[in-house]
Design a protein around this motif. Structure first.
Motif, PDB file in Angstrom:
ATOM      1  N   PHE A  11       0.843  -1.204   0.000  1.00  0.00           N
ATOM      2  CA  PHE A  11       0.000   0.000   0.000  1.00  0.00           C
ATOM      3  C   PHE A  11       0.874   1.248   0.000  1.00  0.00           C
ATOM      4  CE2 PHE A  11      -2.475   3.268   2.192  1.00  0.00           C
ATOM      5  CZ  PHE A  11      -3.686   3.186   1.535  1.00  0.00           C
ATOM      6  N   ILE A  31      -1.891   4.318  -7.999  1.00  0.00           N
ATOM      7  CA  ILE A  31      -3.209   4.179  -7.375  1.00  0.00           C
ATOM      8  C   ILE A  31      -3.730   2.757  -7.515  1.00  0.00           C
ATOM      9  CG2 ILE A  31      -5.602   4.939  -7.563  1.00  0.00           C
ATOM     10  CD1 ILE A  31      -4.593   7.694  -7.992  1.00  0.00           C
ATOM     11  N   MET A  34      -2.120   0.555  -4.905  1.00  0.00           N
ATOM     12  CA  MET A  34      -2.743   0.737  -3.592  1.00  0.00           C
ATOM     13  C   MET A  34      -4.028  -0.076  -3.482  1.00  0.00           C
ATOM     14  SD  MET A  34      -2.402   4.817  -3.138  1.00  0.00           S
ATOM     15  CE  MET A  34      -3.277   4.994  -1.615  1.00  0.00           C
ATOM     16  N   LEU A  38      -5.038  -3.414  -1.053  1.00  0.00           N
ATOM     17  CA  LEU A  38      -6.195  -3.478  -0.153  1.00  0.00           C
ATOM     18  C   LEU A  38      -7.053  -4.700  -0.442  1.00  0.00           C
ATOM     19  CD1 LEU A  38      -7.302   0.188   0.282  1.00  0.00           C
ATOM     20  CD2 LEU A  38      -6.176  -1.314   1.880  1.00  0.00           C
ATOM     21  N   THR A  83     -12.836   3.745 -11.485  1.00  0.00           N
ATOM     22  CA  THR A  83     -11.850   4.787 -11.191  1.00  0.00           C
ATOM     23  C   THR A  83     -10.734   4.776 -12.219  1.00  0.00           C
ATOM     24  OG1 THR A  83     -12.261   4.132  -8.922  1.00  0.00           O
ATOM     25  CG2 THR A  83     -10.596   5.797  -9.280  1.00  0.00           C
TER      26      THR A  83
ATOM     27  N   GLY B 170      -8.839   9.585  -5.170  1.00  0.00           N
ATOM     28  CA  GLY B 170      -8.581   8.151  -5.167  1.00  0.00           C
ATOM     29  C   GLY B 170      -7.787   7.731  -3.953  1.00  0.00           C
ATOM     30  N   VAL B 171      -6.744   8.511  -3.631  1.00  0.00           N
ATOM     31  CA  VAL B 171      -5.952   8.201  -2.438  1.00  0.00           C
ATOM     32  C   VAL B 171      -6.839   8.260  -1.196  1.00  0.00           C
ATOM     33  CG1 VAL B 171      -4.080   9.023  -0.980  1.00  0.00           C
ATOM     34  CG2 VAL B 171      -3.768   8.933  -3.427  1.00  0.00           C
ATOM     35  N   LEU B 174      -9.044   5.239  -0.895  1.00  0.00           N
ATOM     36  CA  LEU B 174      -8.342   4.027  -0.489  1.00  0.00           C
ATOM     37  C   LEU B 174      -7.945   4.087   0.979  1.00  0.00           C
ATOM     38  CD1 LEU B 174      -6.394   3.539  -3.775  1.00  0.00           C
ATOM     39  CD2 LEU B 174      -8.196   2.112  -2.893  1.00  0.00           C
ATOM     40  N   LEU B 175      -7.638   5.286   1.480  1.00  0.00           N
ATOM     41  CA  LEU B 175      -7.363   5.394   2.919  1.00  0.00           C
ATOM     42  C   LEU B 175      -8.604   5.007   3.715  1.00  0.00           C
ATOM     43  CD1 LEU B 175      -5.345   8.732   3.150  1.00  0.00           C
ATOM     44  CD2 LEU B 175      -4.501   6.440   3.529  1.00  0.00           C
ATOM     45  N   LEU B 177     -10.963   3.035   2.690  1.00  0.00           N
ATOM     46  CA  LEU B 177     -11.168   1.593   2.545  1.00  0.00           C
ATOM     47  C   LEU B 177     -10.248   0.814   3.482  1.00  0.00           C
ATOM     48  CD1 LEU B 177     -12.669  -0.591   1.048  1.00  0.00           C
ATOM     49  CD2 LEU B 177     -10.889  -0.594  -0.660  1.00  0.00           C
ATOM     50  N   LEU B 178      -8.999   1.299   3.616  1.00  0.00           N
ATOM     51  CA  LEU B 178      -8.073   0.641   4.538  1.00  0.00           C
ATOM     52  C   LEU B 178      -8.636   0.691   5.957  1.00  0.00           C
ATOM     53  CD1 LEU B 178      -5.365  -0.682   5.093  1.00  0.00           C
ATOM     54  CD2 LEU B 178      -4.333   1.551   5.241  1.00  0.00           C
ATOM     55  N   ILE B 180     -11.780   0.885   6.765  1.00  0.00           N
ATOM     56  CA  ILE B 180     -12.918  -0.024   6.857  1.00  0.00           C
ATOM     57  C   ILE B 180     -12.435  -1.457   7.025  1.00  0.00           C
ATOM     58  CG2 ILE B 180     -14.870  -0.958   5.573  1.00  0.00           C
ATOM     59  CD1 ILE B 180     -15.217   1.804   4.350  1.00  0.00           C
TER      60      ILE B 180
END
Lengths: 111, 513
Positions: A11, A31, A34, A38, A83, B170-171, B174-175, B177-178, B180
């Motif tokens: 990540f 992206i 990352m 996840l 995305t 987007g970042v 994803l933060l 989501l991490l 969650i």
């Protein structure tokens, strides 16, 4: 535990790429990395030692892996598709306007 | 009534599907369907104010809890959700009605209405969902359609702004989501009420601090609080004016501030350090945003920086309430601070959308956004000028307008709660806001007319004018919310939802301590 830590490092690799790279496509790739890290993490969270796929059969095994993170991962993959498609569409348009993928030459706006 | 809750998501989603399909046969589908849909949703969301004290729960797909353990997704409508739904749909109606004339200049307007409906569906979903992962999905629906809408003009500036917005957005996603994923790891559940119960039983856990940081960074990026604000001043001005109004007016509130409030009040137990962090972020945004704004000559950019500053007020109000609650301080002061924050959020939605619509009207007639290139517009465009004046007075906090009362509540709460520095800063920021809007008026509306003779400006078309007048009258009308009767009807249920933190999970989960 080491797997979880490797996921987190992946990540961070993606985050580093998205922040420091100068090429539009490489930012998109950062992206994506990352997002995949996840997905991997979510699957690992649902994993159980010697677990089988979560299909309920009468009299069958009950040591299932957790199905919910798998459902989440499928959703995340679909969202990630949207995305990435959106990012790449904009990247192509940017290339047509500027003739380059280098964000140093694209930079007109300053926030 | 609760059977009808999913309509908030289903109707705009259905609209987004019908418009491009039917649009290929009958070109005006989007133009007809979208405003009607938004009008219906506005009326529908206002109806919910009449059932104020209840928390309504809808089980999606009929999956009712088994032995008190939620298995499906819940849609939950409580006081705070109703308030947010009303804001979102009112602004969406005004913006869609405004676009009828404004979007004539762009090609492919049916795609515009499709994306518009999708964005509204996403935001309504974020506000009514009671499930953490579902919140993420709706958030992505809202922001991905907003990425496309920011790039709608497909010129250099729009594309670049959209790219920047997408990378940072987007970042942020994803933060979140991490966060969650880690929450699910810890609690084995995704239902907000259930998580709250599990966390209460488990007590304070160290990983929670990590998750809270992730959520503050993620939702802070979505809400454009100051260390994370870089995308906002590019993205908001680049979008078409009605979309700027939606983005600044409701998107940053629905996906940013609302989520922070919902998660930190109703899901996590509030801790003093996190609350202080939120107050500090809010204060920095409040002060920093206005200093960045005052030097701008591009009208929409100036408004975008003011959005950061005004959202700072909201976050400061909410944050002060959290700090007071976390140290078991005076409940009345906490209520006052949270009321001020929520009231300012409602007001900001109205006046900032109006200002962006005004900037669109100016651009529509003069063809420029630079304040120095305009001049003497006031006589030629009286409606635009008058509505901009009322919105500017509201945002700078001049008494009869709504902005004054909400800022006053926040400042009184700050003084009463002992946050003297914040009270002083809030007053100073308000004055600087006034100064920067006086600059805008001096250059754009008064002065020597630059458009004469053949270039003489006309007033904007009917639908744009009507939307602006509607919002301008709301700027005045919403100041009535300080009257106790109306405050009890509109703001108090939302404040209660936040103040009685455990009530949310108790009601949904049936759990009692």
């Amino acid at each position: 535990m080491i797997l979880y830590i490797l996921c987190f490092i992946l990540f961070l690799v993606g985050l580093f790429g998205a922040i420091t790279r100068r090429n539009v496509i490489k930012i998109v790739l950062g992206i994506c990395i990352m997002e995949y890290s996840l997905n991997l993490l979510l699957i690992l969270i649902g994993y159980m030692e010697d677990g089988v796929s979560p299909i309920v059969v009468k009299g069958g095994e009950s040591n299932f892996v957790d199905p919910l993170p798998q459902a989440m991962v499928i959703t995340v993959i679909v969202i990630g598709l949207a995305t990435t498609a959106m990012l790449l569409a904009i990247a192509i348009r940017l290339y047509k306007k500027h003739g380059t993928f280098d964000i140093r030459q694209i930079k007109n706006l300053k926030g | 009534m609760k059977e009808w809750i999913p309509l908030f998501v289903v109707l705009p989603l259905a609209g987004a599907f019908i418009i491009p399909v039917a649009g290929s046969v009958w070109k005006s589908t989007g133009r007809v369907v979208t405003p009607l849909l938004m009008l219906f949703l506005t009326v529908f969301s206002l109806l919910f104010f009449s059932f104020k004290p209840q928390v309504m729960v809808y089980y999606v797909g009929g999956w009712e809890p088994i032995d008190g353990i939620p298995v499906g997704i819940h849609f939950v409508v409580d006081g705070l959700s109703v308030l947010m739904l009303a804001i979102i749909n009112v602004i969406a109606f005004a913006a869609s009605f405004y676009s009828l004339s404004y979007m004539h200049r762009f090609t492919g307007d049916r795609y515009f209405y499709t994306l518009f409906c999708l964005m509204v569906a996403g935001m309504n979903g974020v506000v009514i969902t009671g499930d953490l992962f579902n919140l993420f999905v709706f958030l992505e629906i809202a922001v991905i359609s907003s990425y496309a809408l920011v790039a709608f003009g497909i010129e250099k500036a729009e594309l670049e702004a959209s790219f920047k917005y997408q990378v940072l957005g987007g970042v942020a996603s994803l933060l979140i989501l991490l966060g969650i994923a880690v929450i699910y790891w810890q609690t084995q559940t995704l239902n907000l009420a259930d998580i709250s119960v599990v966390l209460q039983e488990a007590g304070n856990h160290k990983t929670l601090v990590f998750v809270q940081m992730l959520f503050i960074a993620g939702f802070g990026l979505k809400a454009a609080m100051i260390p994370f604000h870089a995308w906002l001043p590019d993205a908001h001005p680049s979008a078409p004016a009605p979309i700027s109004a939606m983005l600044s007016g409701v998107l940053i509130k629905a996906v940013g501030v609302y989520s922070i409030m919902r998660l930190f009040f109703n899901m996590f137990a509030i801790s003093y350090e996190i609350s202080m962090l939120i107050v500090i972020i809010g204060t920095v945004s409040m002060v920093g945003g206005v200093f960045l704004a005052i030097g701008q000559w591009d009208f929409k950019r100036l408004l975008a920086y003011h959005s950061i500053s005004q959202m700072g007020y909201v976050v400061v109000g909410i944050g002060m309430g959290m700090v007071i609650l976390s140290v078991n301080g005076d409940q009345r002061i906490a209520t006052l601070a949270i009321t001020g924050g929520l009231f300012h959020m409602v007001n900001h939605a109205i006046f900032k959308s109006l200002l962006f619509l005004n900037s669109g009207a100016l651009e529509y007639r003069t063809g420029t956004r630079m304040l120095r290139e305009m001049g003497g517009v006031a006589d030629q465009m009286p409606i635009t000028s008058a509505s901009t004046l009322s919105a500017s007075m509201a945002i700078s906090g001049i008494p009869p307008f709504n902005g004054f009362f909400s800022k006053l509540l926040i400042i009184i709460a700050a003084v009463a709660g002992g946050f003297y520095l914040i009270a002083v800063l809030a007053v100073v920021v308000s004055f600087i806001t006034l100064a920067s809007f006086m600059k805008a008026h001096r250059y754009a509306f008064s002065g020597i007319p630059k458009f004469k003779g053949k270039n003489m400006l006309k007033e904007v078309p009917f639908t744009m004018g009507l939307s602006m007048v509607f919002l301008a009258s709301m700027c005045l009308g919403l100041s009535l919310l300080v009257i106790p009767f109306l405050r009890d009807l509109v703001l108090a249920p939302a404040v209660d939802a936040l103040m009685n933190m455990l009530h949310y999970s108790q009601h949904i989960h049936g759990y009692t301590l």
